[in-house]
Design a protein around this motif. Structure first.
Motif, short mmCIF file in Angstrom:
data_model
loop_
_atom_site.label_atom_id
_atom_site.label_comp_id
_atom_site.label_asym_id
_atom_site.label_seq_id
_atom_site.Cartn_x
_atom_site.Cartn_y
_atom_site.Cartn_z
N CYS A 10 0.84 -1.20 0.00
CA CYS A 10 0.00 0.00 0.00
C CYS A 10 0.87 1.25 0.00
O CYS A 10 1.78 1.37 0.82
N CYS A 22 -0.64 3.84 3.42
CA CYS A 22 -0.19 3.62 4.80
C CYS A 22 1.19 2.96 4.84
O CYS A 22 1.79 2.89 5.90
N CYS A 47 -6.39 -2.26 0.47
CA CYS A 47 -5.42 -2.42 1.54
C CYS A 47 -6.17 -2.87 2.78
O CYS A 47 -7.13 -2.22 3.21
N GLU A 67 -5.16 -2.85 5.74
CA GLU A 67 -4.83 -2.04 6.91
C GLU A 67 -5.61 -0.72 6.94
O GLU A 67 -6.18 -0.36 7.96
N CYS A 68 -5.61 0.00 5.81
CA CYS A 68 -6.21 1.34 5.83
C CYS A 68 -7.44 1.44 4.94
O CYS A 68 -8.04 2.52 4.85
ZN LIG Z 1 -2.90 0.96 3.40
#
Ligand SMILES: [Zn+2]
Length: 92
Positions: free
Chosen positions: A20, A23, A43, A45-46
């Motif tokens: 990504c 992030c 992504c 995570e984000c």
């Molecule tokens: Zn991300």
């Protein structure tokens, strides 16, 4: 010889080797957008989304929850047709 199988994330999405750019922490997964019939990446995570741009690169990060896109995990065949199938993470 058995064919190589793609590695799945915990949410059932095929993982890619792409990282990504928003992030810089998350691994991108292959999703399929039903309303436009396009493979894109998210992504984990984000929650940023990335469209495939001409030439095989990725767009800048997009918000995929506002508006909510109609999407599901992409299949290996769809990933290959996206031009970025070579970035699929394979099972060890
Ligand atoms: Zn991300």
């Amino acid at each position: 010889m058995t064919p190589e199988l793609p590695l799945l994330r915990d949410d059932g999405v095929i993982a890619s080797r792409l990282g990504c750019t928003v992030c810089t922490d998350g691994q991108l997964g292959f999703l399929f957008r039903a309303d436009t019939a396009e493979v894109f990446f998210d992504c984990v995570e984000c929650m940023s989304g990335f469209m495939v741009v001409p030439g095989g690169g990725l767009s800048a990060g997009l918000c995929i929850n506002d508006p909510v896109w109609d999407f599901r995990p992409a299949t290996p065949g769809e990933n290959q047709s996206s031009g970025l199938g070579a970035s699929m993470e394979l099972r060890p």
